[in-house]
Design a protein around this motif. Sequence first.
Motif, PDB file in Angstrom:
ATOM      1  N   LEU A 245       0.830  -1.200   0.000  1.00 45.34           N
ATOM      2  CA  LEU A 245       0.000   0.000   0.000  1.00 45.34           C
ATOM      3  C   LEU A 245       0.866   1.253   0.000  1.00 45.34           C
ATOM      4  CD1 LEU A 245      -2.772   1.428   0.332  1.00 45.34           C
ATOM      5  CD2 LEU A 245      -2.436   1.218   2.804  1.00 45.34           C
ATOM      6  N   VAL A 246       1.861   1.293   0.881  1.00 48.34           N
ATOM      7  CA  VAL A 246       2.738   2.462   0.974  1.00 48.34           C
ATOM      8  C   VAL A 246       3.475   2.675  -0.350  1.00 48.34           C
ATOM      9  CG1 VAL A 246       4.729   3.475   2.153  1.00 48.34           C
ATOM     10  CG2 VAL A 246       2.998   2.211   3.468  1.00 48.34           C
ATOM     11  N   LYS A 247       3.969   1.598  -0.933  1.00 42.67           N
ATOM     12  CA  LYS A 247       4.702   1.722  -2.200  1.00 42.67           C
ATOM     13  C   LYS A 247       3.800   2.224  -3.316  1.00 42.67           C
ATOM     14  CE  LYS A 247       7.928  -2.011  -1.031  1.00 42.67           C
ATOM     15  NZ  LYS A 247       8.281  -3.442  -1.289  1.00 42.67           N
ATOM     16  N   SER A 248       2.538   1.798  -3.325  1.00 48.81           N
ATOM     17  CA  SER A 248       1.632   2.245  -4.379  1.00 48.81           C
ATOM     18  C   SER A 248       1.360   3.740  -4.270  1.00 48.81           C
ATOM     19  CB  SER A 248       0.314   1.465  -4.321  1.00 48.81           C
ATOM     20  OG  SER A 248      -0.402   1.762  -3.141  1.00 48.81           O
ATOM     21  N   VAL A 249       1.281   4.257  -3.034  1.00 50.00           N
ATOM     22  CA  VAL A 249       1.112   5.699  -2.854  1.00 50.00           C
ATOM     23  C   VAL A 249       2.397   6.434  -3.202  1.00 50.00           C
ATOM     24  CG1 VAL A 249       0.650   7.519  -1.169  1.00 50.00           C
ATOM     25  CG2 VAL A 249      -0.701   5.404  -1.123  1.00 50.00           C
ATOM     26  N   ARG A 250       3.515   5.896  -2.766  1.00 48.91           N
ATOM     27  CA  ARG A 250       4.812   6.521  -3.057  1.00 48.91           C
ATOM     28  C   ARG A 250       5.047   6.629  -4.563  1.00 48.91           C
ATOM     29  NH1 ARG A 250       9.645   2.828  -1.547  1.00 48.91           N
ATOM     30  NH2 ARG A 250       8.851   1.873  -3.461  1.00 48.91           N
ATOM     31  N   ASP A 251       4.681   5.572  -5.294  1.00 52.11           N
ATOM     32  CA  ASP A 251       4.943   5.561  -6.730  1.00 52.11           C
ATOM     33  C   ASP A 251       3.843   6.228  -7.546  1.00 52.11           C
ATOM     34  OD1 ASP A 251       7.207   4.118  -6.074  1.00 52.11           O
ATOM     35  OD2 ASP A 251       6.278   2.160  -6.476  1.00 52.11           O
ATOM     36  N   GLY A 252       2.624   6.305  -6.993  1.00 52.38           N
ATOM     37  CA  GLY A 252       1.501   6.811  -7.784  1.00 52.38           C
ATOM     38  C   GLY A 252       1.065   8.217  -7.478  1.00 52.38           C
ATOM     39  N   TYR A 253       1.474   8.772  -6.329  1.00 52.33           N
ATOM     40  CA  TYR A 253       1.025  10.119  -5.981  1.00 52.33           C
ATOM     41  C   TYR A 253       1.685  11.136  -6.927  1.00 52.33           C
ATOM     42  CZ  TYR A 253      -0.641  13.996  -3.205  1.00 52.33           C
ATOM     43  OH  TYR A 253      -1.294  15.135  -2.799  1.00 52.33           O
ATOM     44  N   PRO A 254       0.928  12.155  -7.386  1.00 51.51           N
ATOM     45  CA  PRO A 254       1.484  13.120  -8.353  1.00 51.51           C
ATOM     46  C   PRO A 254       2.346  14.196  -7.685  1.00 51.51           C
ATOM     47  CG  PRO A 254      -0.793  13.682  -7.908  1.00 51.51           C
ATOM     48  CD  PRO A 254      -0.513  12.406  -7.138  1.00 51.51           C
ATOM     49  N   PHE A 255       3.505  13.788  -7.177  1.00 52.66           N
ATOM     50  CA  PHE A 255       4.407  14.759  -6.547  1.00 52.66           C
ATOM     51  C   PHE A 255       4.873  15.799  -7.566  1.00 52.66           C
ATOM     52  CE2 PHE A 255       5.028  10.918  -3.895  1.00 52.66           C
ATOM     53  CZ  PHE A 255       4.725  11.458  -2.656  1.00 52.66           C
ATOM     54  N   GLU A 256       5.072  17.020  -7.094  1.00 49.73           N
ATOM     55  CA  GLU A 256       5.596  18.098  -7.926  1.00 49.73           C
ATOM     56  C   GLU A 256       7.079  18.306  -7.636  1.00 49.73           C
ATOM     57  OE1 GLU A 256       4.467  19.859 -10.326  1.00 49.73           O
ATOM     58  OE2 GLU A 256       2.360  19.292 -10.315  1.00 49.73           O
ATOM     59  N   ALA A 257       7.808  18.714  -8.659  1.00 53.10           N
ATOM     60  CA  ALA A 257       9.219  19.110  -8.510  1.00 53.10           C
ATOM     61  C   ALA A 257       9.963  18.086  -7.663  1.00 53.10           C
ATOM     62  CB  ALA A 257       9.294  20.505  -7.913  1.00 53.10           C
ATOM     63  N   ASP A 258      10.512  18.546  -6.521  1.00 50.48           N
ATOM     64  CA  ASP A 258      11.321  17.662  -5.675  1.00 50.48           C
ATOM     65  C   ASP A 258      10.539  17.093  -4.490  1.00 50.48           C
ATOM     66  OD1 ASP A 258      11.000  20.070  -4.440  1.00 50.48           O
ATOM     67  OD2 ASP A 258      13.097  20.273  -3.781  1.00 50.48           O
ATOM     68  N   GLU A 259       9.197  17.172  -4.531  1.00 51.29           N
ATOM     69  CA  GLU A 259       8.386  16.681  -3.408  1.00 51.29           C
ATOM     70  C   GLU A 259       8.628  15.200  -3.130  1.00 51.29           C
ATOM     71  OE1 GLU A 259       4.409  19.567  -3.689  1.00 51.29           O
ATOM     72  OE2 GLU A 259       4.395  17.536  -4.515  1.00 51.29           O
ATOM     73  N   ALA A 260       8.817  14.403  -4.174  1.00 52.35           N
ATOM     74  CA  ALA A 260       9.029  12.970  -3.966  1.00 52.35           C
ATOM     75  C   ALA A 260      10.243  12.701  -3.100  1.00 52.35           C
ATOM     76  CB  ALA A 260       9.175  12.258  -5.314  1.00 52.35           C
ATOM     77  N   GLY A 261      11.243  13.590  -3.171  1.00 57.07           N
ATOM     78  CA  GLY A 261      12.438  13.429  -2.354  1.00 57.07           C
ATOM     79  C   GLY A 261      12.206  13.729  -0.886  1.00 57.07           C
ATOM     80  N   TRP A 262      11.079  14.370  -0.566  1.00 61.53           N
ATOM     81  CA  TRP A 262      10.765  14.650   0.844  1.00 61.53           C
ATOM     82  C   TRP A 262      10.280  13.396   1.564  1.00 61.53           C
ATOM     83  CZ3 TRP A 262       7.231  19.617   0.171  1.00 61.53           C
ATOM     84  CH2 TRP A 262       7.985  20.606  -0.473  1.00 61.53           C
ATOM     85  N   LEU A 263       9.784  12.411   0.809  1.00 57.07           N
ATOM     86  CA  LEU A 263       9.159  11.236   1.409  1.00 57.07           C
ATOM     87  C   LEU A 263      10.178  10.129   1.641  1.00 57.07           C
ATOM     88  CD1 LEU A 263       6.588   9.663   2.265  1.00 57.07           C
ATOM     89  CD2 LEU A 263       6.369   8.945  -0.127  1.00 57.07           C
ATOM     90  N   SER A 264      10.205   9.600   2.854  1.00 56.77           N
ATOM     91  CA  SER A 264      11.010   8.423   3.173  1.00 56.77           C
ATOM     92  C   SER A 264      10.121   7.412   3.881  1.00 56.77           C
ATOM     93  CB  SER A 264      12.202   8.793   4.056  1.00 56.77           C
ATOM     94  OG  SER A 264      11.761   9.307   5.309  1.00 56.77           O
ATOM     95  N   CYS A 265      10.481   6.131   3.770  1.00 59.74           N
ATOM     96  CA  CYS A 265       9.639   5.063   4.308  1.00 59.74           C
ATOM     97  C   CYS A 265      10.482   4.040   5.064  1.00 59.74           C
ATOM     98  CB  CYS A 265       8.882   4.356   3.180  1.00 59.74           C
ATOM     99  SG  CYS A 265       7.893   5.439   2.133  1.00 59.74           S
ATOM    100  N   ASP A 266       9.944   3.535   6.150  1.00 59.35           N
ATOM    101  CA  ASP A 266      10.523   2.416   6.893  1.00 59.35           C
ATOM    102  C   ASP A 266       9.468   1.324   6.928  1.00 59.35           C
ATOM    103  OD1 ASP A 266      11.547   0.583   8.626  1.00 59.35           O
ATOM    104  OD2 ASP A 266      12.013   2.003  10.231  1.00 59.35           O
ATOM    105  N   LEU A 267       9.661   0.292   6.108  1.00 58.88           N
ATOM    106  CA  LEU A 267       8.650  -0.747   5.924  1.00 58.88           C
ATOM    107  C   LEU A 267       9.067  -2.081   6.535  1.00 58.88           C
ATOM    108  CD1 LEU A 267       7.814   0.038   2.185  1.00 58.88           C
ATOM    109  CD2 LEU A 267       6.901   1.120   4.252  1.00 58.88           C
ATOM    110  N   ALA A 268      10.042  -2.059   7.451  1.00 52.87           N
ATOM    111  CA  ALA A 268      10.589  -3.311   7.982  1.00 52.87           C
ATOM    112  C   ALA A 268       9.544  -4.134   8.728  1.00 52.87           C
ATOM    113  CB  ALA A 268      11.773  -3.003   8.894  1.00 52.87           C
ATOM    114  N   GLN A 269       8.719  -3.494   9.542  1.00 47.61           N
ATOM    115  CA  GLN A 269       7.740  -4.241  10.352  1.00 47.61           C
ATOM    116  C   GLN A 269       6.420  -4.328   9.582  1.00 47.61           C
ATOM    117  OE1 GLN A 269       7.894  -4.037  14.675  1.00 47.61           O
ATOM    118  NE2 GLN A 269       9.109  -2.162  14.486  1.00 47.61           N
TER     119      GLN A 269
END
Length: 396
Positions: A245-269
């Motif tokens: 679910l998190v990856k689908s939002v990370r890859d599908g959300y329409p980030f502008e400019a460098d917004e995608a670089g603001w997002l980080s994820c910890d999916l270990a658990q």
Amino acid sequence: MTLAGPSTTLSPQEIRVVLLVDDEPQALKWFVRLYGDEFVVLTAGGVDEALAVLRERGNEVAVLLTDYRMPQQDGVRLLATVSREYEHISRLLMSAYADKDVALAAVNQGRVEQILEKPLDEAVTRQALRDASAASRRRLRDQVLLRRRDENLRETLGFLAHEVRTPLATVGGYLHALRDRQQAPACGSAELACLALRRPGEVRTMLDAALRRTDYAQSLVTSFVRTARDAYHADEAASELASDLVKSVRDGYPFEADEAGWLSCDLAQDFTLPGQRDLLYLVLCTLVKNALLALHAAPPPLPAIRIVLDTEAGEPVMRVADNGPGIAPEVLARLTREPVTTRAEQGGHGMGLVFCRRVMQSLGGDIEVLSPPGGGVHICLYFKFREEEKHHEVSR
């Protein structure tokens, strides 16, 4: 009308209200004495009296048991009326004339569930009343569930319409801008399109942004369509991993400019979502969007949004945090319980977090919004699982 109740104390879930319709007063009294120990018994001496009882207390009645032979109207006509106007009530017919014609009329007109032959056998009748009461309770639960599903779908559709309107408006803006920049080709060729550029690469930038928003709007619509389809299936939607679910939002959300670089994820658990993955997609997109708006409103030196899969008291949690300006305490206390927005002039309606909370509660979980004094917003999505759903960890 007479009323008798069980002599023993029963909980509201156990109380079974039976409406007996018979034109013989002695038969009514006998039935109350015999079955009043287990059921709440209402009685009526005819069809008109029975309909009056139902108009007053129809929502309480679980079983209608009526005689066939009565003055004025027969029991089958009463059963037919009840089947149309009180769908939750189980319908039983008793008759000493249980011939083929009576049985056919009872089934075809009254949708009767069982025919009991007079004189009534106590054991058979008691079991029939128990079964009919249980069937009525199941129908009531199903009706409540359907109403809730309808309400949830209507609410989701309204929320979705607002969410889709924003990216579509942006796409429309880009298309208008491209049209305004169109010029007649210098060579006069009708096969060439010339656009006046105000800065290098702006056409490609607008097209890329429009495509991202179109894909995002399509993903929202697709999520709603799946949710609407799954809402009327008996089984829950197939569960998926929270990391997916998190990856689908990370890859599908329409980030502008460098917004995608603001997002980080910890999916270990990682853990398995309890169904309704498509509604959770809308929830997570809403939280990411709110975080981006906050970061743009008061940009910190290094804007950041972090999504973490975690556990708390043995239960899985999804955390979404940003380092924006935070939320004022007087607003924070109201956020998930009523529509509150600080962006009304930009079209905000304040339903985002209210919608998120309702989705989480429909899954047996909840949402908590925290805003520490130093700034930033921390949102926790709490999931509750049935015992057979095992939490598990998956390496990144």
